[in-house]
Design an enzyme around this catalytic site. Structure first.
Site, PDB file in Angstrom:
ATOM      1  N   CYS A 126       1.914  -4.993  11.295  1.00 54.19           N
ATOM      2  CA  CYS A 126       1.437  -5.960  10.294  1.00 54.19           C
ATOM      3  C   CYS A 126       1.745  -7.423  10.573  1.00 54.19           C
ATOM      4  CB  CYS A 126       2.044  -5.610   8.929  1.00 54.19           C
ATOM      5  SG  CYS A 126       1.363  -4.104   8.267  1.00 54.19           S
TER       6      CYS A 126
ATOM      7  N   PHE B 256       9.638  -0.105  16.849  1.00 52.82           N
ATOM      8  CA  PHE B 256       9.766  -1.505  16.414  1.00 52.82           C
ATOM      9  C   PHE B 256      10.860  -1.692  15.373  1.00 52.82           C
ATOM     10  CE2 PHE B 256       7.960  -2.241  12.152  1.00 52.82           C
ATOM     11  CZ  PHE B 256       7.373  -1.011  11.880  1.00 52.82           C
TER      12      PHE B 256
HETATM   13  C1  UDX Z   1       6.141  -4.871   6.840  1.00 53.61           C
HETATM   14  C2  UDX Z   1       6.368  -5.330   5.384  1.00 53.61           C
HETATM   15  O1  UDX Z   1       7.785  -5.321   5.116  1.00 53.61           O
HETATM   16  C3  UDX Z   1       5.614  -4.446   4.411  1.00 53.61           C
HETATM   17  O2  UDX Z   1       5.738  -4.942   3.094  1.00 53.61           O
HETATM   18  C4  UDX Z   1       4.149  -4.394   4.808  1.00 53.61           C
HETATM   19  O3  UDX Z   1       3.462  -3.498   3.963  1.00 53.61           O
HETATM   20  C5  UDX Z   1       3.996  -3.950   6.244  1.00 53.61           C
HETATM   21  O4  UDX Z   1       4.755  -4.816   7.115  1.00 53.61           O
HETATM   22  P1  UDX Z   1       7.095  -2.906   8.373  1.00 53.61           P
HETATM   23  O5  UDX Z   1       6.353  -3.594   9.473  1.00 53.61           O
HETATM   24  O6  UDX Z   1       6.929  -1.436   8.207  1.00 53.61           O
HETATM   25  O7  UDX Z   1       6.721  -3.569   6.967  1.00 53.61           O
HETATM   26  O8  UDX Z   1       8.682  -3.160   8.592  1.00 53.61           O
HETATM   27  P2  UDX Z   1       9.752  -4.266   8.162  1.00 53.61           P
HETATM   28  O9  UDX Z   1      10.925  -3.566   7.609  1.00 53.61           O
HETATM   29  O10 UDX Z   1       9.175  -5.327   7.344  1.00 53.61           O
HETATM   30  O11 UDX Z   1      10.211  -4.854   9.583  1.00 53.61           O
HETATM   31  C6  UDX Z   1       9.320  -5.591  10.424  1.00 53.61           C
HETATM   32  C7  UDX Z   1      10.046  -6.077  11.673  1.00 53.61           C
HETATM   33  O12 UDX Z   1      10.965  -7.117  11.377  1.00 53.61           O
HETATM   34  C8  UDX Z   1      10.858  -5.000  12.393  1.00 53.61           C
HETATM   35  O13 UDX Z   1      10.669  -5.130  13.787  1.00 53.61           O
HETATM   36  C9  UDX Z   1      12.282  -5.306  11.984  1.00 53.61           C
HETATM   37  O14 UDX Z   1      13.217  -4.823  12.912  1.00 53.61           O
HETATM   38  C10 UDX Z   1      12.252  -6.834  11.926  1.00 53.61           C
HETATM   39  N1  UDX Z   1      13.264  -7.435  11.073  1.00 53.61           N
HETATM   40  C11 UDX Z   1      13.324  -7.150   9.743  1.00 53.61           C
HETATM   41  C12 UDX Z   1      14.174  -8.352  11.623  1.00 53.61           C
HETATM   42  O15 UDX Z   1      14.139  -8.655  12.833  1.00 53.61           O
HETATM   43  N2  UDX Z   1      15.104  -8.927  10.798  1.00 53.61           N
HETATM   44  C13 UDX Z   1      15.187  -8.671   9.477  1.00 53.61           C
HETATM   45  O16 UDX Z   1      16.070  -9.243   8.802  1.00 53.61           O
HETATM   46  C14 UDX Z   1      14.263  -7.730   8.915  1.00 53.61           C
END
Ligand code: UDX
Length: 456
Positions: A273, A335
Protein backbone atom coordinates in the site's frame (compact mmCIF):
# COMPACT_ATOMS: atom_id res chain seq x y z
CA UNK A 1 -31.23 -11.49 3.99
CA UNK A 2 -28.90 -10.26 1.23
CA UNK A 3 -26.59 -12.00 -1.18
CA UNK A 4 -23.22 -10.40 -0.69
CA UNK A 5 -20.49 -10.97 -3.23
CA UNK A 6 -16.82 -10.08 -3.03
CA UNK A 7 -14.79 -10.06 -6.23
CA UNK A 8 -11.14 -10.69 -5.35
CA UNK A 9 -10.03 -13.19 -2.69
CA UNK A 10 -6.78 -11.54 -1.60
CA UNK A 11 -5.36 -10.00 1.58
CA UNK A 12 -8.31 -7.61 1.94
CA UNK A 13 -11.28 -9.44 0.37
CA UNK A 14 -10.73 -12.77 2.14
CA UNK A 15 -10.36 -11.58 5.76
CA UNK A 16 -13.00 -8.82 5.47
CA UNK A 17 -15.64 -11.15 4.07
CA UNK A 18 -14.82 -13.81 6.66
CA UNK A 19 -15.53 -11.23 9.37
CA UNK A 20 -18.78 -10.04 7.78
CA UNK A 21 -19.86 -13.69 7.48
CA UNK A 22 -19.00 -14.34 11.12
CA UNK A 23 -20.95 -11.39 12.45
CA UNK A 24 -23.83 -11.36 9.95
CA UNK A 25 -25.00 -14.99 9.85
CA UNK A 26 -28.29 -14.03 8.18
CA UNK A 27 -26.50 -12.94 4.99
CA UNK A 28 -24.95 -15.23 2.40
CA UNK A 29 -21.41 -14.20 1.50
CA UNK A 30 -19.74 -15.44 -1.66
CA UNK A 31 -16.08 -14.68 -2.36
CA UNK A 32 -14.93 -15.18 -5.93
CA UNK A 33 -11.61 -15.02 -7.71
CA UNK A 34 -10.53 -15.99 -11.22
CA UNK A 35 -7.57 -17.85 -9.71
CA UNK A 36 -8.84 -21.40 -9.12
CA UNK A 37 -5.79 -22.39 -6.99
CA UNK A 38 -6.44 -19.53 -4.65
CA UNK A 39 -10.11 -20.51 -4.31
CA UNK A 40 -9.11 -24.13 -3.63
CA UNK A 41 -6.83 -22.90 -0.84
CA UNK A 42 -9.62 -20.82 0.70
CA UNK A 43 -11.73 -23.98 0.68
CA UNK A 44 -9.01 -25.93 2.50
CA UNK A 45 -7.34 -25.46 5.86
CA UNK A 46 -4.20 -24.29 4.12
CA UNK A 47 -5.35 -20.71 3.44
CA UNK A 48 -3.59 -18.78 0.67
CA UNK A 49 -2.47 -16.05 3.09
CA UNK A 50 -0.90 -16.30 6.52
CA UNK A 51 -2.81 -14.16 8.98
CA UNK A 52 -2.97 -14.96 12.72
CA UNK A 53 -6.52 -15.97 13.79
CA UNK A 54 -7.94 -16.02 10.25
CA UNK A 55 -8.34 -19.78 9.91
CA UNK A 56 -10.58 -19.95 13.00
CA UNK A 57 -12.88 -17.22 11.63
CA UNK A 58 -13.04 -18.91 8.21
CA UNK A 59 -13.74 -22.32 9.74
CA UNK A 60 -16.60 -20.91 11.80
CA UNK A 61 -18.46 -19.45 8.81
CA UNK A 62 -17.33 -21.50 5.79
CA UNK A 63 -20.12 -23.72 4.44
CA UNK A 64 -22.64 -21.95 6.69
CA UNK A 65 -22.89 -18.52 5.09
CA UNK A 66 -19.39 -18.08 3.65
CA UNK A 67 -18.49 -19.64 0.30
CA UNK A 68 -15.48 -19.42 -2.01
CA UNK A 69 -15.97 -19.92 -5.72
CA UNK A 70 -14.29 -19.23 -9.06
CA UNK A 71 -17.34 -18.66 -11.27
CA UNK A 72 -17.51 -14.87 -11.14
CA UNK A 73 -20.32 -14.52 -13.70
CA UNK A 74 -22.66 -16.94 -11.93
CA UNK A 75 -22.03 -15.42 -8.51
CA UNK A 76 -22.71 -11.92 -9.86
CA UNK A 77 -26.18 -12.86 -11.10
CA UNK A 78 -27.91 -12.97 -7.69
CA UNK A 79 -25.80 -10.44 -5.79
CA UNK A 80 -27.43 -7.51 -3.98
CA UNK A 81 -24.19 -6.03 -2.66
CA UNK A 82 -20.90 -6.46 -4.54
CA UNK A 83 -17.62 -5.64 -2.84
CA UNK A 84 -14.83 -5.10 -5.37
CA UNK A 85 -11.46 -5.98 -3.96
CA UNK A 86 -9.31 -6.53 -7.04
CA UNK A 87 -5.75 -5.30 -7.14
CA UNK A 88 -4.88 -1.86 -8.44
CA UNK A 89 -1.12 -2.00 -9.02
CA UNK A 90 0.93 0.96 -10.17
CA UNK A 91 0.63 1.50 -13.91
CA UNK A 92 3.84 0.48 -15.69
CA UNK A 93 3.13 1.84 -19.16
CA UNK A 94 1.82 4.91 -20.98
CA UNK A 95 0.64 8.07 -19.26
CA UNK A 96 1.42 8.12 -15.55
CA UNK A 97 3.72 5.07 -15.84
CA UNK A 98 5.36 4.31 -12.49
CA UNK A 99 2.91 6.54 -10.58
CA UNK A 100 -0.74 6.31 -11.56
CA UNK A 101 -2.96 3.37 -10.66
CA UNK A 102 -3.47 0.68 -13.27
CA UNK A 103 -7.24 0.49 -13.39
CA UNK A 104 -7.64 -2.14 -16.07
CA UNK A 105 -8.74 -4.91 -13.65
CA UNK A 106 -11.09 -2.51 -11.98
CA UNK A 107 -12.74 -1.43 -15.24
CA UNK A 108 -13.02 -5.02 -16.45
CA UNK A 109 -14.74 -5.90 -13.19
CA UNK A 110 -17.23 -3.05 -13.68
CA UNK A 111 -18.04 -4.34 -17.16
CA UNK A 112 -18.40 -7.93 -15.89
CA UNK A 113 -20.82 -6.76 -13.21
CA UNK A 114 -22.84 -4.88 -15.77
CA UNK A 115 -22.97 -7.88 -18.09
CA UNK A 116 -24.03 -10.42 -15.48
CA UNK A 117 -26.08 -8.94 -12.67
CA UNK A 118 -29.83 -9.51 -12.67
CA UNK A 119 -31.12 -7.81 -9.51
CA UNK A 120 -33.10 -4.54 -9.71
CA UNK A 121 -31.05 -2.71 -7.06
CA UNK A 122 -27.34 -3.41 -6.70
CA UNK A 123 -24.82 -1.70 -4.45
CA UNK A 124 -21.22 -1.81 -5.66
CA UNK A 125 -18.71 -1.21 -2.88
CA UNK A 126 -15.13 -0.16 -3.72
CA UNK A 127 -12.81 -1.86 -1.30
CA UNK A 128 -9.57 -1.48 -3.25
CA UNK A 129 -7.63 1.73 -2.71
CA UNK A 130 -8.33 3.83 -5.73
CA UNK A 131 -7.49 7.27 -6.98
CA UNK A 132 -10.06 9.86 -6.17
CA UNK A 133 -13.00 9.95 -8.56
CA UNK A 134 -12.75 6.31 -9.63
CA UNK A 135 -16.19 5.68 -8.17
CA UNK A 136 -17.52 8.27 -10.58
CA UNK A 137 -15.96 6.40 -13.54
CA UNK A 138 -17.34 3.14 -12.18
CA UNK A 139 -20.83 4.63 -11.89
CA UNK A 140 -20.64 5.85 -15.49
CA UNK A 141 -19.77 2.38 -16.79
CA UNK A 142 -22.50 0.76 -14.72
CA UNK A 143 -25.11 3.26 -15.85
CA UNK A 144 -24.19 2.76 -19.49
CA UNK A 145 -26.07 -0.55 -19.64
CA UNK A 146 -29.54 -1.03 -21.08
CA UNK A 147 -30.64 -3.36 -18.27
CA UNK A 148 -33.15 -2.48 -15.58
CA UNK A 149 -30.67 -2.64 -12.69
CA UNK A 150 -30.10 0.50 -10.63
CA UNK A 151 -26.52 0.72 -9.33
CA UNK A 152 -25.24 2.72 -6.37
CA UNK A 153 -21.49 2.99 -5.95
CA UNK A 154 -20.15 3.23 -2.40
CA UNK A 155 -16.54 3.73 -1.30
CA UNK A 156 -15.58 1.68 1.76
CA UNK A 157 -11.76 1.62 1.98
CA UNK A 158 -10.11 -0.96 4.18
CA UNK A 159 -7.66 0.13 6.86
CA UNK A 160 -6.57 -3.29 8.13
CA UNK A 161 -2.85 -3.95 8.40
CA UNK A 162 -1.44 -7.35 7.51
CA UNK A 163 -0.47 -9.51 10.45
CA UNK A 164 -3.13 -7.87 12.63
CA UNK A 165 -6.05 -8.08 10.16
CA UNK A 166 -8.43 -9.94 12.46
CA UNK A 167 -7.79 -7.60 15.39
CA UNK A 168 -8.11 -4.53 13.12
CA UNK A 169 -11.36 -5.83 11.63
CA UNK A 170 -12.80 -6.74 15.03
CA UNK A 171 -12.15 -3.35 16.62
CA UNK A 172 -11.54 -0.84 13.85
CA UNK A 173 -10.66 2.78 14.74
CA UNK A 174 -13.31 3.75 12.21
CA UNK A 175 -15.17 2.35 9.22
CA UNK A 176 -15.40 4.83 6.40
CA UNK A 177 -18.37 4.64 4.06
CA UNK A 178 -18.71 7.22 1.30
CA UNK A 179 -21.78 7.53 -0.88
CA UNK A 180 -23.35 9.66 -3.54
CA UNK A 181 -25.13 12.69 -2.15
CA UNK A 182 -28.65 11.75 -3.24
CA UNK A 183 -31.52 9.58 -1.97
CA UNK A 184 -30.24 6.35 -3.55
CA UNK A 185 -26.69 7.08 -2.40
CA UNK A 186 -27.71 7.70 1.20
CA UNK A 187 -29.79 4.52 1.26
CA UNK A 188 -26.88 2.48 -0.11
CA UNK A 189 -24.53 3.89 2.52
CA UNK A 190 -27.02 3.02 5.23
CA UNK A 191 -27.30 -0.59 3.98
CA UNK A 192 -23.51 -1.03 4.05
CA UNK A 193 -23.31 0.69 7.46
CA UNK A 194 -25.92 -1.73 8.77
CA UNK A 195 -23.61 -4.68 8.00
CA UNK A 196 -20.77 -3.24 10.07
CA UNK A 197 -23.16 -2.15 12.83
CA UNK A 198 -23.51 -5.86 13.69
CA UNK A 199 -20.23 -5.50 15.62
CA UNK A 200 -18.82 -1.97 15.23
CA UNK A 201 -20.23 0.79 17.50
CA UNK A 202 -22.28 3.30 15.51
CA UNK A 203 -20.05 6.24 16.47
CA UNK A 204 -17.16 4.55 14.66
CA UNK A 205 -19.06 4.41 11.38
CA UNK A 206 -18.06 7.49 9.47
CA UNK A 207 -20.41 8.38 6.62
CA UNK A 208 -18.97 10.79 4.02
CA UNK A 209 -19.09 11.67 0.35
CA UNK A 210 -17.50 9.22 -2.07
CA UNK A 211 -14.59 11.52 -2.85
CA UNK A 212 -13.74 12.29 0.77
CA UNK A 213 -13.73 8.58 1.47
CA UNK A 214 -11.44 7.73 -1.46
CA UNK A 215 -9.06 10.56 -0.65
CA UNK A 216 -9.00 9.80 3.09
CA UNK A 217 -7.67 6.33 2.42
CA UNK A 218 -4.80 7.64 0.29
CA UNK A 219 -3.98 10.33 2.82
CA UNK A 220 -4.11 7.98 5.82
CA UNK A 221 -1.50 5.74 4.21
CA UNK A 222 0.58 8.72 3.08
CA UNK A 223 0.57 10.22 6.60
CA UNK A 224 1.58 6.90 8.19
CA UNK A 225 4.40 6.46 5.69
CA UNK A 226 5.45 10.07 6.17
CA UNK A 227 5.96 9.45 9.89
CA UNK A 228 8.24 6.53 9.07
CA UNK A 229 10.25 8.53 6.53
CA UNK A 230 10.51 11.41 8.99
CA UNK A 231 11.90 9.20 11.71
CA UNK A 232 14.16 7.35 9.25
CA UNK A 233 15.61 10.65 8.05
CA UNK A 234 16.40 11.54 11.65
CA UNK A 235 18.00 8.13 12.19
CA UNK A 236 20.71 9.22 9.73
CA UNK A 237 21.31 12.38 11.75
CA UNK A 238 21.46 10.32 14.96
CA UNK A 239 24.23 8.17 13.49
CA UNK A 240 26.30 11.30 12.80
CA UNK A 241 25.68 12.93 16.19
CA UNK A 242 25.67 9.99 18.60
CA UNK A 243 22.03 10.59 19.51
CA UNK A 244 19.92 7.43 19.78
CA UNK A 245 16.84 7.20 17.53
CA UNK A 246 14.98 4.96 20.00
CA UNK A 247 15.36 7.61 22.69
CA UNK A 248 14.38 10.38 20.28
CA UNK A 249 11.29 8.46 19.09
CA UNK A 250 10.22 7.80 22.64
CA UNK A 251 10.72 11.42 23.64
CA UNK A 252 8.73 12.86 20.76
CA UNK A 253 6.06 10.14 20.88
CA UNK A 254 5.22 10.99 24.48
CA UNK A 255 3.88 14.30 23.25
CA UNK A 256 0.21 13.38 23.00
CA UNK A 257 -0.15 15.66 19.99
CA UNK A 258 2.35 13.49 18.11
CA UNK A 259 1.55 10.06 19.56
CA UNK A 260 3.88 7.08 19.86
CA UNK A 261 2.83 4.85 16.96
CA UNK A 262 4.66 4.53 13.63
CA UNK A 263 7.83 6.13 14.93
CA UNK A 264 10.07 3.08 14.74
CA UNK A 265 13.10 3.65 12.57
CA UNK A 266 13.97 0.81 10.25
CA UNK A 267 15.35 -0.27 6.91
CA UNK A 268 12.27 1.30 5.25
CA UNK A 269 8.59 0.63 4.83
CA UNK A 270 7.30 -1.99 2.43
CA UNK A 271 3.97 -3.63 1.70
CA UNK A 272 1.47 -3.34 -1.07
CA UNK A 273 0.00 0.00 0.00
CA UNK A 274 2.32 2.73 1.17
CA UNK A 275 4.54 3.26 -1.85
CA UNK A 276 1.74 2.71 -4.32
CA UNK A 277 -0.69 5.03 -2.56
CA UNK A 278 1.80 7.87 -2.12
CA UNK A 279 2.72 7.64 -5.79
CA UNK A 280 -1.00 7.84 -6.65
CA UNK A 281 -1.42 10.81 -4.39
CA UNK A 282 1.59 12.55 -5.85
CA UNK A 283 0.33 11.85 -9.38
CA UNK A 284 -3.10 13.25 -8.53
CA UNK A 285 -1.52 16.45 -7.23
CA UNK A 286 0.51 16.80 -10.43
CA UNK A 287 -2.58 16.14 -12.52
CA UNK A 288 -4.52 18.84 -10.69
CA UNK A 289 -1.69 21.36 -11.15
CA UNK A 290 -0.13 21.19 -7.70
CA UNK A 291 3.55 20.30 -8.38
CA UNK A 292 4.78 21.51 -4.95
CA UNK A 293 2.33 19.19 -3.17
CA UNK A 294 3.28 16.33 -5.50
CA UNK A 295 6.95 16.88 -4.70
CA UNK A 296 6.29 17.04 -0.96
CA UNK A 297 4.67 13.58 -0.93
CA UNK A 298 7.15 12.22 -3.48
CA UNK A 299 9.92 12.96 -0.98
CA UNK A 300 8.41 10.40 1.43
CA UNK A 301 9.13 7.66 -1.13
CA UNK A 302 12.57 9.08 -1.97
CA UNK A 303 13.65 9.02 1.70
CA UNK A 304 12.43 5.42 1.93
CA UNK A 305 14.57 4.35 -1.03
CA UNK A 306 17.51 6.29 0.40
CA UNK A 307 17.12 4.54 3.76
CA UNK A 308 17.32 1.09 2.15
CA UNK A 309 20.41 2.19 0.28
CA UNK A 310 21.92 3.65 3.45
CA UNK A 311 21.48 0.29 5.16
CA UNK A 312 23.23 -1.45 2.27
CA UNK A 313 26.05 1.15 2.13
CA UNK A 314 26.62 0.60 5.82
CA UNK A 315 27.04 -3.15 5.29
CA UNK A 316 29.46 -2.52 2.43
CA UNK A 317 31.52 -0.01 4.42
CA UNK A 318 31.74 -2.20 7.52
CA UNK A 319 32.76 -5.17 5.37
CA UNK A 320 35.91 -3.23 4.41
CA UNK A 321 34.27 -2.06 1.16
CA UNK A 322 34.24 -5.49 -0.39
CA UNK A 323 31.45 -8.04 -0.38
CA UNK A 324 32.69 -10.18 -3.27
CA UNK A 325 32.53 -13.84 -2.25
CA UNK A 326 31.33 -12.99 1.27
CA UNK A 327 28.20 -14.57 2.69
CA UNK A 328 25.45 -12.31 4.01
CA UNK A 329 22.47 -13.99 5.70
CA UNK A 330 19.14 -12.17 5.67
CA UNK A 331 17.02 -12.70 8.74
CA UNK A 332 13.55 -12.20 7.30
CA UNK A 333 12.26 -11.34 3.88
CA UNK A 334 8.59 -10.38 4.50
CA UNK A 335 7.87 -6.64 4.55
CA UNK A 336 6.86 -6.95 8.22
CA UNK A 337 6.42 -9.63 10.87
CA UNK A 338 3.47 -12.06 11.03
CA UNK A 339 2.87 -12.15 7.31
CA UNK A 340 4.23 -14.10 4.36
CA UNK A 341 3.69 -11.09 2.11
CA UNK A 342 6.81 -9.75 0.40
CA UNK A 343 5.27 -7.12 -1.86
CA UNK A 344 7.57 -4.08 -1.97
CA UNK A 345 9.67 -5.57 0.82
CA UNK A 346 12.94 -3.68 1.39
CA UNK A 347 14.58 -7.13 1.25
CA UNK A 348 14.16 -7.14 -2.55
CA UNK A 349 16.31 -4.07 -3.38
CA UNK A 350 18.69 -5.06 -0.59
CA UNK A 351 19.31 -8.45 -2.24
CA UNK A 352 19.77 -6.79 -5.60
CA UNK A 353 22.40 -4.45 -4.18
CA UNK A 354 24.21 -7.25 -2.33
CA UNK A 355 24.25 -9.43 -5.44
CA UNK A 356 25.51 -6.45 -7.43
CA UNK A 357 28.60 -6.55 -5.16
CA UNK A 358 28.93 -10.33 -5.81
CA UNK A 359 28.00 -11.30 -2.26
CA UNK A 360 26.54 -14.76 -1.61
CA UNK A 361 23.08 -14.09 -0.24
CA UNK A 362 21.24 -16.48 2.04
CA UNK A 363 17.60 -15.93 2.88
CA UNK A 364 15.65 -17.16 5.87
CA UNK A 365 12.03 -16.30 6.69
CA UNK A 366 9.52 -18.33 8.72
CA UNK A 367 6.60 -17.64 6.34
CA UNK A 368 7.79 -15.84 3.22
CA UNK A 369 10.31 -18.19 1.59
CA UNK A 370 8.07 -19.18 -1.32
CA UNK A 371 7.29 -15.55 -2.14
CA UNK A 372 10.97 -14.66 -1.76
CA UNK A 373 11.89 -17.31 -4.34
CA UNK A 374 9.46 -15.77 -6.82
CA UNK A 375 10.71 -12.23 -6.13
CA UNK A 376 14.35 -13.18 -6.69
CA UNK A 377 13.77 -15.58 -9.58
CA UNK A 378 15.13 -13.21 -12.22
CA UNK A 379 18.13 -12.00 -10.21
CA UNK A 380 21.58 -13.14 -11.25
CA UNK A 381 23.96 -14.37 -8.57
CA UNK A 382 24.44 -16.74 -5.68
CA UNK A 383 21.18 -16.87 -3.65
CA UNK A 384 20.12 -19.73 -1.40
CA UNK A 385 16.99 -20.18 0.71
CA UNK A 386 16.89 -21.83 4.11
CA UNK A 387 14.13 -23.15 6.32
CA UNK A 388 16.54 -23.59 9.22
CA UNK A 389 17.93 -20.33 10.51
CA UNK A 390 21.06 -21.97 11.97
CA UNK A 391 21.96 -23.50 8.63
CA UNK A 392 21.33 -20.11 7.01
CA UNK A 393 23.86 -18.40 9.26
CA UNK A 394 26.61 -21.06 9.36
CA UNK A 395 29.87 -19.69 7.96
CA UNK A 396 28.41 -16.30 7.05
CA UNK A 397 30.26 -13.01 7.50
CA UNK A 398 27.28 -10.91 8.47
CA UNK A 399 23.62 -11.17 9.43
CA UNK A 400 21.21 -8.52 8.17
CA UNK A 401 17.91 -8.42 10.04
CA UNK A 402 15.17 -7.23 7.69
CA UNK A 403 11.93 -8.42 9.32
CA UNK A 404 11.02 -8.05 12.99
CA UNK A 405 9.85 -11.65 13.56
CA UNK A 406 9.61 -12.44 17.28
CA UNK A 407 11.53 -15.66 16.85
CA UNK A 408 14.67 -13.74 15.86
CA UNK A 409 14.81 -12.39 19.39
CA UNK A 410 14.90 -15.89 20.79
CA UNK A 411 17.67 -17.44 18.70
CA UNK A 412 20.74 -19.01 20.27
CA UNK A 413 23.15 -16.27 19.20
CA UNK A 414 26.10 -17.88 21.03
CA UNK A 415 25.70 -20.90 18.79
CA UNK A 416 25.30 -18.69 15.70
CA UNK A 417 28.37 -16.63 16.62
CA UNK A 418 30.52 -19.76 16.98
CA UNK A 419 29.55 -20.94 13.50
CA UNK A 420 30.10 -17.60 11.71
CA UNK A 421 33.23 -16.30 9.96
CA UNK A 422 35.11 -13.76 12.08
CA UNK A 423 34.89 -10.87 12.63
CA UNK A 424 31.16 -11.56 12.84
CA UNK A 425 28.79 -8.67 12.11
CA UNK A 426 25.13 -8.14 12.69
CA UNK A 427 23.22 -5.32 10.98
CA UNK A 428 19.92 -4.81 12.74
CA UNK A 429 17.64 -3.14 10.21
CA UNK A 430 14.77 -2.90 12.69
CA UNK A 431 16.55 -2.28 16.00
CA UNK A 432 14.85 -5.48 17.04
CA UNK A 433 17.56 -7.35 18.95
CA UNK A 434 19.36 -6.99 22.28
CA UNK A 435 22.47 -5.16 21.06
CA UNK A 436 24.39 -5.16 24.35
CA UNK A 437 23.96 -8.90 24.69
CA UNK A 438 25.07 -9.55 21.11
CA UNK A 439 28.12 -7.37 21.67
CA UNK A 440 29.00 -9.32 24.83
CA UNK A 441 28.81 -12.54 22.81
CA UNK A 442 31.39 -11.10 20.42
CA UNK A 443 29.39 -9.67 17.52
CA UNK A 444 30.15 -6.30 15.96
CA UNK A 445 26.68 -4.79 16.16
CA UNK A 446 25.45 -2.12 13.72
CA UNK A 447 21.95 -0.87 14.56
CA UNK A 448 20.06 1.91 12.77
CA UNK A 449 20.10 5.44 14.14
CA UNK A 450 22.46 4.75 17.04
CA UNK A 451 26.15 4.17 17.64
CA UNK A 452 27.52 0.79 16.61
CA UNK A 453 29.06 -1.54 19.19
CA UNK A 454 32.27 -2.77 17.62
CA UNK A 455 35.50 -4.54 18.49
CA UNK A 456 37.28 -3.44 15.33
C1 UDX B 1 -0.80 -0.37 5.87
C2 UDX B 1 -1.74 0.48 6.75
O1 UDX B 1 -1.26 0.45 8.11
C3 UDX B 1 -3.17 -0.02 6.66
O2 UDX B 1 -4.04 0.83 7.37
C4 UDX B 1 -3.59 -0.08 5.20
O3 UDX B 1 -4.88 -0.64 5.10
C5 UDX B 1 -2.62 -0.92 4.39
O4 UDX B 1 -1.28 -0.40 4.54
P1 UDX B 1 0.36 -2.76 6.11
O5 UDX B 1 1.09 -2.37 4.86
O6 UDX B 1 -0.28 -4.10 6.17
O7 UDX B 1 -0.78 -1.69 6.42
O8 UDX B 1 1.41 -2.69 7.35
P2 UDX B 1 1.91 -1.59 8.39
O9 UDX B 1 1.84 -2.18 9.74
O10 UDX B 1 1.26 -0.30 8.20
O11 UDX B 1 3.47 -1.48 8.03
C6 UDX B 1 3.92 -0.96 6.78
C7 UDX B 1 5.45 -0.91 6.75
O12 UDX B 1 5.96 0.10 7.60
C8 UDX B 1 6.13 -2.21 7.19
O13 UDX B 1 7.21 -2.48 6.32
C9 UDX B 1 6.59 -1.90 8.59
O14 UDX B 1 7.68 -2.70 8.98
C10 UDX B 1 6.97 -0.42 8.46
N1 UDX B 1 6.95 0.33 9.71
C11 UDX B 1 5.81 0.44 10.44
C12 UDX B 1 8.12 0.98 10.14
O15 UDX B 1 9.18 0.91 9.49
N2 UDX B 1 8.07 1.70 11.30
C13 UDX B 1 6.96 1.84 12.05
O16 UDX B 1 7.01 2.52 13.10
C14 UDX B 1 5.77 1.17 11.61
Amino acid sequence: MSNILCIGAGYVGGPTMAMIAKFCPEHKIMVVDINQDRIDSWNSDNLPIYEPGLLEVVQEARGRNLFFHSDVAEATRDADIIFVSVNTPTKMFGKGAGKAADLQFWEKTARDILANCRKREVIVVEKSTLPVRTAEAMAKILQSGKGSTHFSVVSNPEFLAEGTAIEDLTTPDRVLIGGEQNKHGRKAVEIVAELYAHWVPRERLLLTSVWSSELSKLVANAMLAQRISSVNSISALCERTEADITEVSKAIGMDTRIGSKFLEAGIGFGGSCFRKDILHLSYLCEYYGLPEVADYWGSVVRINEWQIDRFFQNILREQFSTLAGKTISLLGFAFKQDTGDTRDSPAIPLCEKLLGEHANVRVHDPKALENAKLDLKEMQGDITFFEDVYEATEGSHALALVTQWNEYRELDYERIFKMMAKPAFIFDGRNHLDHEKLFEIGFNVCPLGKSPLKYI
